[in-house]
Each structure stands twice: as C-alpha cells, then as structure tokens.
Design a protein around this motif. Structure first.
Motif, PDB file in Angstrom:
ATOM      1  N   GLU A 413       0.620  -1.061  -0.027  1.00  0.00           N
ATOM      2  CA  GLU A 413       0.263   0.166   0.044  1.00  0.00           C
ATOM      3  C   GLU A 413       0.761   1.249  -0.045  1.00  0.00           C
ATOM      4  OE1 GLU A 413      -3.550   1.052   2.951  1.00  0.00           O
ATOM      5  OE2 GLU A 413      -3.805  -0.782   2.443  1.00  0.00           O
ATOM      6  N   ASP A 414       0.067   2.267  -0.666  1.00  0.00           N
ATOM      7  CA  ASP A 414       0.972   3.215  -0.644  1.00  0.00           C
ATOM      8  C   ASP A 414       0.622   4.097  -0.417  1.00  0.00           C
ATOM      9  OD1 ASP A 414       2.478   5.207  -1.546  1.00  0.00           O
ATOM     10  OD2 ASP A 414       3.085   4.797  -3.139  1.00  0.00           O
ATOM     11  N   ASN A 415       0.745   5.649   0.766  1.00  0.00           N
ATOM     12  CA  ASN A 415       0.287   6.619   0.928  1.00  0.00           C
ATOM     13  C   ASN A 415       0.878   8.354   0.538  1.00  0.00           C
ATOM     14  OD1 ASN A 415       2.360   6.931   2.520  1.00  0.00           O
ATOM     15  ND2 ASN A 415       1.015   5.940   4.617  1.00  0.00           N
ATOM     16  N   ILE A 416       1.924   7.737  -0.575  1.00  0.00           N
ATOM     17  CA  ILE A 416       2.368   9.022  -0.678  1.00  0.00           C
ATOM     18  C   ILE A 416       2.311   9.395  -2.034  1.00  0.00           C
ATOM     19  CG2 ILE A 416       4.408  10.280  -1.024  1.00  0.00           C
ATOM     20  CD1 ILE A 416       4.304   9.318   1.450  1.00  0.00           C
ATOM     21  N   PRO A 417       1.243  10.890  -1.463  1.00  0.00           N
ATOM     22  CA  PRO A 417       0.442  11.514  -2.833  1.00  0.00           C
ATOM     23  C   PRO A 417       1.518  11.352  -4.229  1.00  0.00           C
ATOM     24  CG  PRO A 417       0.210  12.760  -1.551  1.00  0.00           C
ATOM     25  CD  PRO A 417       1.125  11.988  -0.565  1.00  0.00           C
ATOM     26  N   MET A 418       0.951  11.439  -5.830  1.00  0.00           N
ATOM     27  CA  MET A 418       2.225  11.351  -6.696  1.00  0.00           C
ATOM     28  C   MET A 418       2.732  12.927  -6.512  1.00  0.00           C
ATOM     29  SD  MET A 418       3.945  10.635  -8.906  1.00  0.00           S
ATOM     30  CE  MET A 418       3.709   9.053  -9.722  1.00  0.00           C
ATOM     31  N   ASP A 419       2.251  14.378  -6.217  1.00  0.00           N
ATOM     32  CA  ASP A 419       2.619  15.478  -6.558  1.00  0.00           C
ATOM     33  C   ASP A 419       4.380  15.919  -5.474  1.00  0.00           C
ATOM     34  OD1 ASP A 419       0.946  15.425  -4.354  1.00  0.00           O
ATOM     35  OD2 ASP A 419      -0.460  17.630  -5.170  1.00  0.00           O
ATOM     36  N   VAL A 420       3.319  14.423  -4.684  1.00  0.00           N
ATOM     37  CA  VAL A 420       4.522  15.157  -3.092  1.00  0.00           C
ATOM     38  C   VAL A 420       5.905  14.398  -3.840  1.00  0.00           C
ATOM     39  CG1 VAL A 420       4.962  13.920  -1.005  1.00  0.00           C
ATOM     40  CG2 VAL A 420       3.445  15.076  -1.112  1.00  0.00           C
ATOM     41  N   LYS A 421       5.688  13.006  -4.784  1.00  0.00           N
ATOM     42  CA  LYS A 421       7.107  12.371  -4.970  1.00  0.00           C
ATOM     43  C   LYS A 421       7.051  13.219  -6.017  1.00  0.00           C
ATOM     44  CE  LYS A 421       4.834   8.138  -4.970  1.00  0.00           C
ATOM     45  NZ  LYS A 421       4.762   6.837  -4.977  1.00  0.00           N
ATOM     46  N   LYS A 422       6.667  13.782  -6.863  1.00  0.00           N
ATOM     47  CA  LYS A 422       7.281  15.068  -8.092  1.00  0.00           C
ATOM     48  C   LYS A 422       8.185  16.018  -7.424  1.00  0.00           C
ATOM     49  CE  LYS A 422       3.816  14.414 -12.130  1.00  0.00           C
ATOM     50  NZ  LYS A 422       2.975  14.515 -12.049  1.00  0.00           N
ATOM     51  N   GLU A 423       7.615  16.379  -6.311  1.00  0.00           N
ATOM     52  CA  GLU A 423       8.145  17.578  -5.503  1.00  0.00           C
ATOM     53  C   GLU A 423       9.727  16.609  -5.327  1.00  0.00           C
ATOM     54  OE1 GLU A 423       6.188  19.590  -2.777  1.00  0.00           O
ATOM     55  OE2 GLU A 423       8.073  20.247  -1.702  1.00  0.00           O
ATOM     56  N   ARG A 424       9.144  15.810  -4.779  1.00  0.00           N
ATOM     57  CA  ARG A 424      10.862  15.614  -4.341  1.00  0.00           C
ATOM     58  C   ARG A 424      11.723  15.175  -5.413  1.00  0.00           C
ATOM     59  NH1 ARG A 424       8.505  11.147  -0.014  1.00  0.00           N
ATOM     60  NH2 ARG A 424       7.796  12.241   1.238  1.00  0.00           N
ATOM     61  N   LEU A 425      11.747  14.646  -6.590  1.00  0.00           N
ATOM     62  CA  LEU A 425      12.026  14.755  -8.440  1.00  0.00           C
ATOM     63  C   LEU A 425      12.695  15.642  -8.163  1.00  0.00           C
ATOM     64  CD1 LEU A 425      13.043  12.590 -10.180  1.00  0.00           C
ATOM     65  CD2 LEU A 425      11.338  13.614 -10.888  1.00  0.00           C
ATOM     66  N   GLN A 426      11.817  16.631  -7.719  1.00  0.00           N
ATOM     67  CA  GLN A 426      11.934  18.285  -8.265  1.00  0.00           C
ATOM     68  C   GLN A 426      14.129  18.565  -7.381  1.00  0.00           C
ATOM     69  OE1 GLN A 426       9.391  21.098  -8.873  1.00  0.00           O
ATOM     70  NE2 GLN A 426       8.844  20.262 -10.646  1.00  0.00           N
ATOM     71  N   ARG A 427      13.369  18.376  -6.213  1.00  0.00           N
ATOM     72  CA  ARG A 427      14.855  19.151  -4.640  1.00  0.00           C
ATOM     73  C   ARG A 427      15.403  17.855  -5.081  1.00  0.00           C
ATOM     74  NH1 ARG A 427      12.192  18.523   0.653  1.00  0.00           N
ATOM     75  NH2 ARG A 427      14.783  19.022   1.217  1.00  0.00           N
ATOM     76  N   LEU A 428      15.309  17.110  -5.224  1.00  0.00           N
ATOM     77  CA  LEU A 428      16.145  15.542  -5.272  1.00  0.00           C
ATOM     78  C   LEU A 428      17.629  15.988  -6.796  1.00  0.00           C
ATOM     79  CD1 LEU A 428      18.219  13.527  -4.761  1.00  0.00           C
ATOM     80  CD2 LEU A 428      16.787  11.695  -6.221  1.00  0.00           C
ATOM     81  N   ASN A 429      16.412  16.298  -7.977  1.00  0.00           N
ATOM     82  CA  ASN A 429      17.807  16.528  -9.193  1.00  0.00           C
ATOM     83  C   ASN A 429      18.685  18.588  -9.002  1.00  0.00           C
ATOM     84  OD1 ASN A 429      16.964  14.713 -10.207  1.00  0.00           O
ATOM     85  ND2 ASN A 429      14.964  15.572 -11.958  1.00  0.00           N
ATOM     86  N   LYS A 430      17.829  18.892  -8.151  1.00  0.00           N
ATOM     87  CA  LYS A 430      18.463  20.280  -7.778  1.00  0.00           C
ATOM     88  C   LYS A 430      20.107  19.740  -7.138  1.00  0.00           C
ATOM     89  CE  LYS A 430      15.896  23.936  -7.717  1.00  0.00           C
ATOM     90  NZ  LYS A 430      14.313  24.839  -6.834  1.00  0.00           N
ATOM     91  N   VAL A 431      19.914  19.435  -6.316  1.00  0.00           N
ATOM     92  CA  VAL A 431      21.020  18.480  -5.894  1.00  0.00           C
ATOM     93  C   VAL A 431      21.728  17.965  -6.853  1.00  0.00           C
ATOM     94  CG1 VAL A 431      21.971  17.458  -3.927  1.00  0.00           C
ATOM     95  CG2 VAL A 431      19.863  18.282  -2.965  1.00  0.00           C
ATOM     96  N   VAL A 432      21.445  17.170  -7.438  1.00  0.00           N
ATOM     97  CA  VAL A 432      22.626  16.635  -8.850  1.00  0.00           C
ATOM     98  C   VAL A 432      22.485  17.639  -9.835  1.00  0.00           C
ATOM     99  CG1 VAL A 432      22.030  14.515 -10.522  1.00  0.00           C
ATOM    100  CG2 VAL A 432      21.241  14.610  -8.624  1.00  0.00           C
ATOM    101  N   ASN A 433      22.189  18.437 -10.262  1.00  0.00           N
ATOM    102  CA  ASN A 433      22.315  19.778 -11.059  1.00  0.00           C
ATOM    103  C   ASN A 433      23.930  20.578  -9.980  1.00  0.00           C
ATOM    104  OD1 ASN A 433      20.431  18.751 -12.532  1.00  0.00           O
ATOM    105  ND2 ASN A 433      19.820  20.623 -12.855  1.00  0.00           N
ATOM    106  N   LYS A 434      23.545  20.341  -8.837  1.00  0.00           N
ATOM    107  CA  LYS A 434      24.614  21.256  -7.996  1.00  0.00           C
ATOM    108  C   LYS A 434      25.768  20.536  -8.071  1.00  0.00           C
ATOM    109  CE  LYS A 434      25.103  21.982  -3.500  1.00  0.00           C
ATOM    110  NZ  LYS A 434      24.608  22.409  -2.151  1.00  0.00           N
ATOM    111  N   TYR A 435      25.826  18.977  -7.822  1.00  0.00           N
ATOM    112  CA  TYR A 435      27.308  18.129  -7.780  1.00  0.00           C
ATOM    113  C   TYR A 435      27.979  18.225  -8.692  1.00  0.00           C
ATOM    114  CZ  TYR A 435      26.560  18.032  -2.795  1.00  0.00           C
ATOM    115  OH  TYR A 435      27.143  19.016  -1.585  1.00  0.00           O
TER     116      TYR A 435
END
Ligand code: SAH
Ligand code: SF4
Ligand code: F3S
Length: 513
Positions: A413-435
């Motif tokens: 079962e998964d209780n994490i909404p898709m928009d939260v997942k998308k936001e996490r991906l964006q935050r992660l990608n910012k860190v990826v780009n920085k490094y």
C-alpha cells in the motif's frame, strides 16, 4: 541448434495466437508464464545450456533480399546491444537497414518494461504505426524486448493492437528468422515468448552501432529481485558467458580498431558466481582485459552487493580500466533499502565508497536513485539528499518509483501522493545538478583525454567525445581526429559538458601507459 535440440530445452514451443479469439490463455500454457516471484525465486534448478554453433539456416538465407528493416530501441544498453544482434540477423538474411519507418518492410520495437512511462511510449508508438500498416498491409510490425515477457502486455497487444504481427521475448531473439517466416506466412499474430530462463548462445551475428565504442555482454539476467524491479522476470536468471568467449570478442574488437568497450550485465559484480567448474570472477576478467590493446574498458552496472575487494584492487591498477564507477544506491535510508531488498545499508554503502576512494583516489562515482518508494517518509527522503551530499556523486539518474505488475513492491500500500513524489524528484534533481556542476568546475584550465566520437549533436562545426570519466567534451578540430584519442584543454565548464581547445592526438604508447 537443430529443431530437436531446441525442443529438448523444454517449455519451448512456438505459439500462434489468433487475433480474433477472445480467450488467449490457451496460447500461453506452454510458451508463456506471467512474472511470478514465487516461481522465479525457485529458479536455479534448470541448467543453462550453451550453444556456440549458431548459424542462419539455409532455408532462411535471402528471405530479406529487397526488403528493409527498422528497429526502434527503448531502455538500457542491454537492449541496445540486443538490437545490434537483431540487426546482424536481419543483415545475414539479406535485409537492408533503413533509418525511417516509412520505407521499412519490417518494423521492430525493442521495448523496455522498467517503468510505466517506458511502456506508455511503446503503446503510443504502436498507435502511430497503425496508419502505416493500413496503407501497407505487407508491412510486418513486431514487438520484442522486456515488455514482451509480461503477460499483461501480451494480452493488451493481442486485444487492442491488431497492427502487430509478431511478439517475441528476450530469450529467443536468435529465433528471429523463424518468427519472421511465420509472420509472413500467417495472417495471425505470431507470439513466441519463452518462459525458459535463457541459455547462452554464442556466435550470433552483430551489426554494431559505430566503430569506435562497443558493448560486450558478460552476463545475462538478474537474481537480485529488488522488490520494485521487473528485470529478474524479463531477463531470466543470472548466467555468465565463458571468459574465453568474452576475451576472444574483446580481442577481436581491438583488432578491428575499437577504442572502448563496455562490459554489460544487470549486475556485473555477480559475474562468474554461477560457474561450477571455474573460480573466475569479474576481478579476474578485468585483470585479463588489462592486457588487451584497447584503450578503455568500462563496465555497467555494479550492484554494491557483490563489489569485492579483489575487484577494487584490480581497478586500482588503472591502465585501460577507467576510473569511473556507476554504483546505484537507490536510497539513502537504510529502512527503505531494506524494503527494497537491496541487502546493504546506508552505512555499508558509505564504507564501500570509502574503500573504493582510498584505492582509486580520483574515481568518478555516479548513481541511480528512486524517490517515492511506497510510504517513503519525508525524513527518509531527506536521508537520500544527505547521502548524495556526503557521497558527492558526479551524476545520477533519478526516477519516481513506478509500480511493476507482479513485483512485491507493487502489492505494498502506498500513501504518498504523486505530487509529493514529483516535488521530491525536483528537489533531488537540484542537488544532482549542483554536484554535477561542481564536478565539472574542477576541469577548467585542465587538460583532458577525449575519445572523439563525431560531430556534436547541436553543431556540426564542433566535435565531441567523452573523457575516461564519461564527461562530454566539445571542441573544434579537424574531422580526421574522429575515432581517435586526443588531448583537449578545457576552457569552459558547464553542468553536463565541457568546452575546450584541441591540443593534439594522443600517441598509442601514451595511451597504454
Ligand atoms: N541492475 C541495475 C539497475 C537496472 S534498472 C542495478 O541494480 O543497479 C536501472 C534503474 O532503474 C535502477 O537502478 C533503478 O534506479 C531504476 N528502476 C528500476 N525499477 C524501477 C521502478 N519500478 N520504478 C522506478 N525506477 C526503477
Ligand atoms: Fe533490478 Fe535490482 Fe536486478 Fe538491478 S539488481 S536489475 S535493480 S533486480
Ligand atoms: Fe528496460 Fe529491460 Fe533494460 S526492462 S532497463 S530494457 S533490461
């Protein structure tokens, strides 16, 4: 392989499914099994058979004369390489390659099942191909690759994509001539998907993409069963090619003038574990490949699980073994890693990286990360961000978790909404780009060695190629240096590429030192 041998493998019978029928299950009874964790986990009882005598049967030769083929490839390098094998088979049959679907007589989609959007692309493409088929009923459309190994996909195609003439799986691409013949002869959709976990077939013809870099399979399949992943079901059990076959292939590529090879496997560190007559692992293979006169040897992908000290020792010897390791971490949270079935913790991953960095101080590390695994909490996601910062990965492929039918994670079962997942991906990608940008910055003013691959995609005045650490470099130089190793002085560092000035071609002796 003759007909008798083929049938003696077991469970191997071609099926022809009628597009008009509604109940298709009968066609799957012997040739097809849906991904089943239970069954797959029981794998291992079946012997892997080697066939080293592949030949195109006389009766098929010339069947492609006057005909053209087109293959569209989705997914990983494994699929790209399978496409090279299928192109080899097409050519041996007399077909000519074409680069557009419009003048093709056979169109193959070599598919990927790793995430839902990969599959959607294929269904979309099948939709686009329908008018082409209506205009030209002689056109043969085929679906192969990882999606073909999924029961739900085969059913969906049978029910809704009647423009498709043939479906075959990842274990039987060497049967392409037979399957094509059946597709020509039959008005019905030909489905040949083997549930057999795969043999090793040597001597398949190949038409390689380009003459500078080459892929070499060292093993097939995956036994890791990460809980989110479809690959163990679509590619069968881990099985290694014999060292002598690999070494011979690499020697042959070196003699043909290839400059770089990438050893392929879903988890190359498990190489050799399945040999019962031989104690020979990836470290031994890499050590042997050091003596072959080819400037660069890479491998992909390594699972942290089997990354042994012996391998680190051999990689530290350098030479033609490049100092770049792609080491997918997937998550920075030990509890998520546990539910993913990755078998290492955040701490043991860090320990492994420290060991690698100690032995190979200038190693470039890159990774894969999944965000939004079922019920991943904010804190667990933050752990991924902090791990990234701690590890300073130079590049990462990042994905939102995509449930795959038949895998254990898909039942969670998964209780994490898709928009939260998308936001996490964006935050992660910012860190990826920085490094990524940081890793590039340090090259400004430095001299790098580049294997020149050709004109830059964006500007044909400019040439481009990659460094040993897989950094893209653009520079102006005479076209005659394409295919060679050159030295370039970096003038500008961007996030994903470097611009520089061409200095000179690297002499052969320099390369091997
Ligand atoms: N064998 C390699 C990975 C091959 S798949 C390894 O274990 O390292 C390539 C990447 O796709 C994985 O590393 C993972 O990050 C991602 N992936 C696999 N299954 C996925 C899924 N169900 N959803 C999202 N990403 C997935
Ligand atoms: Fe998938 Fe895990 Fe195998 Fe990689 S190691 S292919 S992620 S099951
Ligand atoms: Fe995709 Fe199959 Fe590769 S699922 S990632 S093409 S092994």
């Amino acid at each position: 392989m003759n007909e008798e041998q083929r049938l003696s493998i077991g469970e191997v019978k071609p099926a022809i499914a009628n597009k008009e029928e509604k109940d298709y299950s009968q066609y799957f009874q012997t040739v097809y099994e849906p991904p089943s964790l239970k069954k797959a986990r029981r794998r291992g009882g079946e012997e892997v058979s080697y066939f080293d005598d592949f030949e195109i049967d006389e009766r098929f030769k010339g069947m492609g004369n006057g005909r053209k083929f087109y293959i569209r490839t989705y997914g990983c390098q494994m699929n790209e390489h399978d496409t090279e094998v299928m192109a080899g088979i097409f050519s041996a049959l007399g077909y000519e390659a074409t680069t557009t679907v419009d003048d093709a007589d056979v169109i193959l989609l070599n598919t990927c099942a790793i995430r839902e959007n990969a599959e959607n692309k294929v269904f979309g493409e099948l939709g686009h191909l329908k008018p082409l088929k209506q205009r030209n009923p002689e056109l043969v459309i085929g679906v192969c690759g990882c999606m073909s190994q999924e029961e739900s996909v085969v059913n969906k195609i049978l029910q809704t994509y009647d423009q498709v003439d043939m479906i075959f799986g990842t274990h039987n691409i060497h049967r392409l001539p037979n399957i094509l013949t059946e597709a020509y002869l039959s008005k019905e959709m030909v489905v040949e998907v083997w549930s057999k976990e795969g043999d090793i077939i040597e001597n398949l013809p190949k038409v390689r993409h380009g003459d500078i870099k080459a892929w070499v399979n060292i093993m097939y399949g995956c036994d890791k069963f990460c809980t989110y992943c479809i690959v163990p079901y679509t590619r069968g059990k881990e099985r290694s090619r014999r060292p002598e076959d690999i070494i011979q292939e690499v020697r042959h590529l070196a003699a043909q003038g290839y400059q770089e090879i990438t050893l392929l496997g879903q988890n190359v560190n498990a190489y050799g574990k399945d040999f019962d007559d031989l104690n020979y692992r990836l470290a031994d293979l890499m050590d042997d490949l050091r003596y072959i006169d080819i400037p660069r040897v890479r491998f992909t992908t390594s699972h942290p699980w089997d990354f042994e000290d012996e391998l680190i020792e051999v990689l530290a010897k350098g030479g033609n073994l490049v100092e770049h390791i792609h080491l997918p971490v997937q998550s920075g949270s030990s509890s998520i890693l546990k539910i993913m079935g990755r078998t290492y913790t955040r701490e043991s991953y860090i320990e492994l990286v420290e060991k690698i960095r100690k032995a190979i101080p200038d190693v470039a590390l890159t990774t894969d990360i999944i965000v939004g695994f079922p019920n991943e909490t904010d804190e667990q996601f933050e752990e991924t961000l902090t791990l990234f910062e701690e590890m300073k990965f130079e590049m990462a492929f990042t994905y939102i978790y995509s449930p795959r039918d038949g895998t254990p994670a898909a039942r969670m079962e998964d209780n994490i909404p898709m928009d939260v997942k998308k936001e996490r991906l964006q935050r992660l990608n910012k860190v990826v780009n920085k490094y990524a940008a940081k890793a590039m910055d340090k090259y400004e003013g430095e001299i790098v060695e580049v294997l020149v691959e050709g004109e830059s995609k964006k500007n044909d005045e400019v040439l481009s190629g990659y460094t040993r650490k897989n950094k893209l470099v653009n520079f102006k130089a005479p076209k005659s240096v394409i295919g060679k190793l050159v030295k370039v002085k970096v003038t500008v560092a961007r996030t994903w590429s470097l611009n520089g000035e061409f200095l000179h071609v690297v002499e052969r002796e320099e390369v091997m030192n």
